[in-house]
Enzyme design. Structure first.
Site, PDB file in Angstrom:
ATOM      1  N   GLY A  14     -29.220  54.145  18.128  1.00 40.54           N
ATOM      2  CA  GLY A  14     -27.812  53.942  17.629  1.00 40.54           C
ATOM      3  C   GLY A  14     -27.523  52.325  17.682  1.00 40.54           C
ATOM      4  CG  MET A  17     -34.175  45.154  14.366  1.00 46.42           C
ATOM      5  SD  MET A  17     -35.745  46.070  15.128  1.00 46.42           S
ATOM      6  CE  MET A  17     -35.996  46.830  13.409  1.00 46.42           C
ATOM      7  N   PRO A  18     -31.564  43.503  13.012  1.00 40.54           N
ATOM      8  CG  PRO A  18     -30.185  41.521  13.584  1.00 40.54           C
ATOM      9  CD  PRO A  18     -30.829  42.793  14.115  1.00 40.54           C
ATOM     10  CB  ILE A  19     -33.367  44.517   7.584  1.00 38.21           C
ATOM     11  CG1 ILE A  19     -34.572  45.287   7.093  1.00 38.21           C
ATOM     12  CG2 ILE A  19     -32.801  43.348   6.766  1.00 38.21           C
ATOM     13  CD1 ILE A  19     -34.132  46.188   6.009  1.00 38.21           C
ATOM     14  N   GLY A  21     -36.103  39.070  10.569  1.00 37.34           N
ATOM     15  CA  GLY A  21     -36.217  38.425  11.599  1.00 37.34           C
ATOM     16  C   GLY A  21     -37.294  37.245  11.694  1.00 37.34           C
ATOM     17  CG  LEU A  22     -38.527  32.615  12.793  1.00 40.63           C
ATOM     18  CD1 LEU A  22     -38.718  32.152  11.194  1.00 40.63           C
ATOM     19  CD2 LEU A  22     -38.026  31.484  13.668  1.00 40.63           C
ATOM     20  N   GLY A  23     -40.458  35.305  12.412  1.00 40.43           N
ATOM     21  CA  GLY A  23     -41.772  35.601  13.520  1.00 40.43           C
ATOM     22  C   GLY A  23     -42.146  34.172  14.106  1.00 40.43           C
ATOM     23  CG  ASP A  50     -41.426  39.508  16.578  1.00 37.62           C
ATOM     24  OD1 ASP A  50     -41.041  40.655  17.111  1.00 37.62           O
ATOM     25  OD2 ASP A  50     -42.613  39.249  16.459  1.00 37.62           O
ATOM     26  CE1 TYR A  55     -47.548  36.801  18.889  1.00 34.30           C
ATOM     27  CE2 TYR A  55     -45.157  36.372  18.491  1.00 34.30           C
ATOM     28  CZ  TYR A  55     -46.453  37.302  18.249  1.00 34.30           C
ATOM     29  OH  TYR A  55     -46.178  38.380  17.700  1.00 34.30           O
ATOM     30  CE  LYS A  84     -44.187  41.822  18.978  1.00 33.41           C
ATOM     31  NZ  LYS A  84     -44.081  40.167  18.644  1.00 33.41           N
ATOM     32  CG  HIS A 117     -48.453  42.199  21.443  1.00 33.55           C
ATOM     33  ND1 HIS A 117     -48.177  41.212  21.728  1.00 33.55           N
ATOM     34  CD2 HIS A 117     -48.909  42.344  20.039  1.00 33.55           C
ATOM     35  CE1 HIS A 117     -47.972  40.391  20.564  1.00 33.55           C
ATOM     36  NE2 HIS A 117     -48.578  41.209  19.704  1.00 33.55           N
TER      37      HIS A 117
END
Ligand code: A2P
Length: 317
Positions: A14, A17-19, A21-23, A50, A55, A84, A117
């Site tokens: 429910g 999640m914004p469709i 995103g910034l990688g 994200d 990273y 992740k 991940h």
């Protein structure tokens, strides 16, 4: 025309999640560039960032988030932050501490989404890529189902609101669905017009698992591909007819299928460009042409783990 209805995906628990995103996977960029990118993205309207431990820049992302909150640009609860769990941390007793390490680096009390991940575990402790004397990556035989149970415990403790997978194939997802208390809310995989992953997307939709696409632009400059995605003449032609850029059409193609997109950029012009995809739409014929560009080319195949028992890409989808 702003397509507000599709600006968020609703997860199976429910939560929105914004469709877009910034990688933030940016191995060639320094910390300042990452800080500036996150700030520019939030100022341009992005609410989804994200991240991942691998990273190695979660502190920089956290620095930017803190400044944005202090400057009253955004509130924590209006952001959607993903991180992740890396492959060397799959052993159940390591999961919570690694989530907490990401929280500490990001300067957050909780994550919105924590993903495993990859399904494969690597030898625990030390390096992100532990290798033997011949350079071969050392594996661990931890079962991702056991890791998943530790992720469920993290939800119970309020450390993350949702949990999900990344780079899992349909059989691996099904095994989790059949053996879990909390269903994966998301599978993040490489998807773009040259690798549209149609069957996996259909499987996830049928099982109420939201799909997000990393490398939605085909990671220009990072492939040995003969026709770089953004140079494709069919894509360019559709873009010029719409008065949009090839990148915007490539992203629109995915969000129109209900797939979340995580374009990476550290460029002040391209960050807003990649968000301006809600004021046009693609016709059925445009979409058909874009589907025909699929080559099944994967840019991120983690071939160092080809002979791992949980390597995901031996399956068709
Ligand atoms: P830059 O950071 O200089 O903008 P992907 O998300 O598919 O992996 O692609 C990321 C790469 O694509 C980055 O190298 C990024 O470079 C570049 N890129 C991001 N947005 C655009 C765009 N709108 N047009 C062209 N290249 C882009």
């Amino acid at each position: 025309m702003t397509d507000h209805n599709s600006a968020v995906l609703t997860l199976n628990n429910g939560r929105p999640m914004p469709i877009v995103g910034l990688g933030t996977y940016a191995p060639k960029n320094n910390e300042d560039e990452v800080i500036d990118a996150v700030k520019a993205a939030v100022r341009a309207g992005y609410r989804h960032i994200d991240c991942a431990a691998i990273y190695r820049n979660e502190r920089a992302v956290g620095h930017a988030i803190k400044q944005l909150i202090v400057e009253d640009v955004v509130k924590r609860e209006d952001l959607f932050i993903t991180s992740k769990l890396w492959n060397t941390c799959h052993r159940p007793d390591l999961v919570e501490d690694n989530l907490k390490k990401s929280l500490e680096d990001l300067g957050l009390q909780y994550l919105d989404l924590y993903l495993m991940h990859w399904p494969m575990a690597y030898k625990e402790g030390g390096e992100f890529l532990p290798r033997d004397e011949n350079g071969k990556v050392l594996f661990s035989d931890v079962d991702y189902l056991d890791t998943w149970k530790a992720l469920e415990d993290c939800v119970d403790q309020g450390l993350t609101l949702s949990i999900g997978c990344s780079n899992f194939n349909s059989k691996q997802l099904q095994r989790i669905l059949d053996n879990s208390r909390i269903k994966p809310s998301n599978n993040q995989v490489e998807i773009n017009i040259q690798n549209n992953n149609k069957k996996l997307v259909e499987y996830c939709k049928a099982n109420d698992i939201a799909v997000t696409a990393f490398a939605p632009l085909g990671s220009p400059g990072n492939t040995s591909n003969s026709t770089p995605l953004l140079e494709d003449p069919v894509l360019k032609d559709i873009a010029s007819k719409k008065n949009k850029t090839p990148a915007q059409v490539a992203l629109r193609f995915l969000i129109q299928q209900g797939i979340g997109v995580l374009p990476k950029s550290v460029n002040a012009k391209r960050i807003p460009e990649n968000f301006e995809i809600f004021d046009f739409s693609l016709s059925d014929s445009d979409k058909q042409q874009l589907f025909s560009l699929n080559k099944g080319i994967r840019g991120y195949s983690e071939e160092i783990a080809l002979d791992h028992k949980y390597y995901p890409f031996h399956e068709e989808f």
